[in-house]
Design a protein around this motif. Structure first.
Motif, PDB file in Angstrom:
ATOM      1  N   ARG A 147     -61.950 -85.946  77.278  1.00  0.00           N
ATOM      2  CA  ARG A 147     -61.241 -85.433  78.444  1.00  0.00           C
ATOM      3  C   ARG A 147     -60.839 -83.971  78.237  1.00  0.00           C
ATOM      4  O   ARG A 147     -60.876 -83.170  79.173  1.00  0.00           O
ATOM      5  N   ALA A 148     -60.465 -83.594  77.010  1.00  0.00           N
ATOM      6  CA  ALA A 148     -60.102 -82.211  76.733  1.00  0.00           C
ATOM      7  C   ALA A 148     -61.298 -81.280  76.903  1.00  0.00           C
ATOM      8  O   ALA A 148     -61.180 -80.178  77.449  1.00  0.00           O
ATOM      9  N   SER A 149     -62.499 -81.732  76.484  1.00  0.00           N
ATOM     10  CA  SER A 149     -63.704 -80.924  76.646  1.00  0.00           C
ATOM     11  C   SER A 149     -64.051 -80.757  78.116  1.00  0.00           C
ATOM     12  O   SER A 149     -64.454 -79.672  78.566  1.00  0.00           O
ATOM     13  N   GLU A 150     -63.889 -81.833  78.910  1.00  0.00           N
ATOM     14  CA  GLU A 150     -64.155 -81.735  80.344  1.00  0.00           C
ATOM     15  C   GLU A 150     -63.199 -80.760  81.016  1.00  0.00           C
ATOM     16  O   GLU A 150     -63.594 -79.981  81.898  1.00  0.00           O
ATOM     17  N   TYR A 151     -61.954 -80.805  80.622  1.00  0.00           N
ATOM     18  CA  TYR A 151     -60.962 -79.910  81.220  1.00  0.00           C
ATOM     19  C   TYR A 151     -61.279 -78.448  80.894  1.00  0.00           C
ATOM     20  O   TYR A 151     -61.214 -77.562  81.763  1.00  0.00           O
ATOM     21  N   GLU A 191     -62.241 -75.333  83.503  1.00  0.00           N
ATOM     22  CA  GLU A 191     -61.514 -74.077  83.523  1.00  0.00           C
ATOM     23  C   GLU A 191     -62.456 -72.891  83.357  1.00  0.00           C
ATOM     24  O   GLU A 191     -62.297 -71.862  84.021  1.00  0.00           O
ATOM     25  N   ARG A 192     -63.435 -73.011  82.475  1.00  0.00           N
ATOM     26  CA  ARG A 192     -64.399 -71.924  82.286  1.00  0.00           C
ATOM     27  C   ARG A 192     -65.213 -71.689  83.557  1.00  0.00           C
ATOM     28  O   ARG A 192     -65.484 -70.543  83.942  1.00  0.00           O
ATOM     29  N   GLN A 193     -65.621 -72.764  84.230  1.00  0.00           N
ATOM     30  CA  GLN A 193     -66.400 -72.620  85.455  1.00  0.00           C
ATOM     31  C   GLN A 193     -65.583 -71.963  86.559  1.00  0.00           C
ATOM     32  O   GLN A 193     -66.092 -71.136  87.318  1.00  0.00           O
ATOM     33  N   ILE A 194     -64.293 -72.316  86.624  1.00  0.00           N
ATOM     34  CA  ILE A 194     -63.428 -71.712  87.641  1.00  0.00           C
ATOM     35  C   ILE A 194     -63.296 -70.215  87.396  1.00  0.00           C
ATOM     36  O   ILE A 194     -63.342 -69.404  88.330  1.00  0.00           O
ATOM     37  N   ARG A 195     -63.120 -69.822  86.136  1.00  0.00           N
ATOM     38  CA  ARG A 195     -63.006 -68.399  85.829  1.00  0.00           C
ATOM     39  C   ARG A 195     -64.311 -67.654  86.099  1.00  0.00           C
ATOM     40  O   ARG A 195     -64.302 -66.506  86.554  1.00  0.00           O
ATOM     41  N   ARG A 196     -65.455 -68.298  85.839  1.00  0.00           N
ATOM     42  CA  ARG A 196     -66.741 -67.640  86.107  1.00  0.00           C
ATOM     43  C   ARG A 196     -66.964 -67.426  87.596  1.00  0.00           C
ATOM     44  O   ARG A 196     -67.491 -66.402  88.024  1.00  0.00           O
ATOM     45  N   ASP A 199     -58.052 -81.513  88.623  1.00  0.00           N
ATOM     46  CA  ASP A 199     -56.834 -81.912  87.921  1.00  0.00           C
ATOM     47  C   ASP A 199     -57.199 -82.854  86.783  1.00  0.00           C
ATOM     48  O   ASP A 199     -57.710 -83.949  87.016  1.00  0.00           O
ATOM     49  N   TYR A 200     -56.941 -82.404  85.556  1.00  0.00           N
ATOM     50  CA  TYR A 200     -57.171 -83.249  84.387  1.00  0.00           C
ATOM     51  C   TYR A 200     -55.938 -83.226  83.490  1.00  0.00           C
ATOM     52  O   TYR A 200     -56.026 -83.002  82.291  1.00  0.00           O
ATOM     53  N   ARG A 201     -54.783 -83.453  84.078  1.00  0.00           N
ATOM     54  CA  ARG A 201     -53.551 -83.459  83.299  1.00  0.00           C
ATOM     55  C   ARG A 201     -53.516 -84.636  82.328  1.00  0.00           C
ATOM     56  O   ARG A 201     -53.999 -85.722  82.635  1.00  0.00           O
ATOM     57  N   ALA A 202     -52.902 -84.400  81.163  1.00  0.00           N
ATOM     58  CA  ALA A 202     -52.764 -85.474  80.176  1.00  0.00           C
ATOM     59  C   ALA A 202     -51.542 -86.338  80.483  1.00  0.00           C
ATOM     60  O   ALA A 202     -51.584 -87.564  80.343  1.00  0.00           O
ATOM     61  N   THR A 203     -50.437 -85.716  80.885  1.00  0.00           N
ATOM     62  CA  THR A 203     -49.218 -86.440  81.259  1.00  0.00           C
ATOM     63  C   THR A 203     -49.030 -86.292  82.757  1.00  0.00           C
ATOM     64  O   THR A 203     -48.925 -85.170  83.272  1.00  0.00           O
ATOM     65  N   LEU A 204     -48.966 -87.409  83.472  1.00  0.00           N
ATOM     66  CA  LEU A 204     -48.938 -87.371  84.933  1.00  0.00           C
ATOM     67  C   LEU A 204     -47.537 -87.420  85.502  1.00  0.00           C
ATOM     68  O   LEU A 204     -47.260 -86.775  86.519  1.00  0.00           O
ATOM     69  N   PHE A 205     -46.629 -88.162  84.878  1.00  0.00           N
ATOM     70  CA  PHE A 205     -45.326 -88.367  85.503  1.00  0.00           C
ATOM     71  C   PHE A 205     -44.300 -88.680  84.425  1.00  0.00           C
ATOM     72  O   PHE A 205     -44.603 -89.345  83.430  1.00  0.00           O
TER      73      PHE A 205
END
Length: 420
Positions: A170-174, A178-183, A365-371
């Motif tokens: 999941r960390a690699s996907e996140y 993020e890299r794609q958004i910046r590109r 959204d790939y948050r680790a802690t949701l609530f």
């Protein structure tokens, strides 16, 4: 829960204390009995319990912050009687609380049930007799706990060993998202040159720009010197100091008229004075001495015909911290209060952004802690409900609830929810 009900009362180390509270283990009650019989209870003696002996309460229940300390003489001995005390608590928002009280016969005092957040300035003043020079106020809370920090390239996250592979995935996907958004959103800018002058805050005590000479007072050049003139003697060309100590005199070369030599004008923190007004100032209180000669001293008019000697003290500086002053019978201290209330961030995806904002409706959204909720109140049946948005990861969500009843009994619940 395992610490409150088990580990806190048993001596030694308990291996996997949560195991005895897991309902999945059918023989946990038998194992718990064996554990208690093996390590036993050591916190109290049964003879005292059966006799009804109640141990004294050394630490009463605190309903707020406390300030405790003692008033003593400078040599640390008993002050010999009660001392009237004034408390002033200056909070972060500049509001102030004033308290009045007195110490006991041995000088001990305490202010209880206080409520302040963040770093707060506390001023305590003792009054005994006509003078306070024989009073020294000490606080018990000035010994702050130490903090150990561990520098890591990411925020520490706790997880089970068998969940490591899923977490890394999941960390690699996140990171890839993020890299794609910046590109996609990057824009190459042309070279930009910014020109500006360094801003220097002007000292309101002086009306001149640059002095002809200046002497910065330090522990090296002022040690053992009695007066200001002793420090600047031989330090400034054209400034002649004759004599020493309180009998010293100063003359700036070239400051003469038809009547003879003209004495320089002395200025103390921007206010004109005379030689006697500056010669009695302790050299430890002086920041620097500026000297103006000839045309530079003309800014002071005819009074500056003999030159100007400007004495600037540390206390008169605009950035001087008066909390460092040591006043007899007064204590100034910065104490930590309660941490300010912060709300856990949780995105609200049911609120649409304005169309003219130019930003996308939402990013992946790939948050680790949701609530996280610090205070959930149940109803009379022990039920409560919460709501939150999940992330874009289609996997299982682990949740954990911890609470305590009004009678002080702790409880823990956990489970798994599948997101499809």
């Amino acid at each position: 829960m395992s610490h409150l009900l088990l580990s806190s009362d048993l001596t030694g180390t308990i291996e996997q204390p949560a195991w005895y509270f897991d309902a999945a283990h059918e023989n946990r009650w038998i194992m718990l009995d064996l554990l208690l019989m093996t390590q036993g209870w050591r916190r109290f003696a049964w003879s005292d319990i059966l006799a009804g002996t109640i141990p004294p309460i050394n630490y009463p229940v605190e309903r707020g912050l406390s300030l405790t300390g003692r008033v003593v003489r400078p040599n640390g001995k008993d002050i010999g009687g009660k001392v009237n005390l004034n408390f002033m608590v200056v909070k972060k928002d500049s509001t102030r609380d004033f308290l009045l009280g007195e110490s006991d016969e041995t000088g001990n005092f305490g202010a209880y049930d206080l409520n302040f957040t963040d770093t707060t300035l506390v001023r305590i003043q003792g009054v005994k007799g006509r003078a306070n020079r024989d009073l020294v106020i000490r606080l018990d809370q000035l010994l702050l706990p130490t903090v150990t920090m561990t520098k890591v390239p990411y925020n520490p996250v706790e997880f089970q060993r068998d969940e490591l592979a899923e977490f890394m995935k999941r960390a690699s996907e996140y990171l890839a998202m993020e890299r794609q958004i910046r590109r996609n959103g990057e824009v190459l800018l042309n070279a930009v040159t910014v020109k500006a002058k360094k801003y220097v805050e002007r000292d309101s005590r002086v009306i001149y720009s640059n002095p002809d000479a200046s002497v910065k007072f330090t522990t090296l050049n002022s040690a053992g010197r009695q007066t200001i003139l002793d420090v600047i003697q031989g330090q400034i060309p054209g400034v002649q100091v004759t004599g020493s100590g309180f009998q010293a005199r100063v003359q700036i070369r070239g400051a003469v008229n038809f009547s003879g030599p003209v004495a320089p004008l002395f200025v103390l923190d921007g206010m004109p004075t005379d030689l006697q007004g500056v010669i009695n100032i302790p050299v430890s209180d002086v920041d620097r001495v500026d000297v103006l000669k000839g045309a530079s001293a003309a800014i002071y008019g005819s009074r500056g015909g003999g030159g100007v000697i400007s004495v600037l003290t540390k206390r008169g500086a605009p950035d001087y911290d008066f909390t460092n002053d040591v006043t007899p019978g007064t204590l100034l201290a910065k104490l930590p209060g309660y941490a300010p209330v912060r709300e856990f961030y949780s995105p609200q995806y049911d609120v649409k952004k304005p169309e003219h904002s130019g930003a996308p409706d939402r990013q992946p959204d790939y948050r680790a802690t949701l609530f996280w909720a610090p205070m959930i109140q149940t109803d009379a049946e022990g039920k409560a409900s919460v709501s939150f948005f999940t992330s874009d990861a289609r996997n299982n969500i682990r949740f954990r609830a911890e609470g305590v009843t009004v009678n002080g009994m702790p409880g823990v619940g956990q489970g798994v929810v599948s997101v499809e």
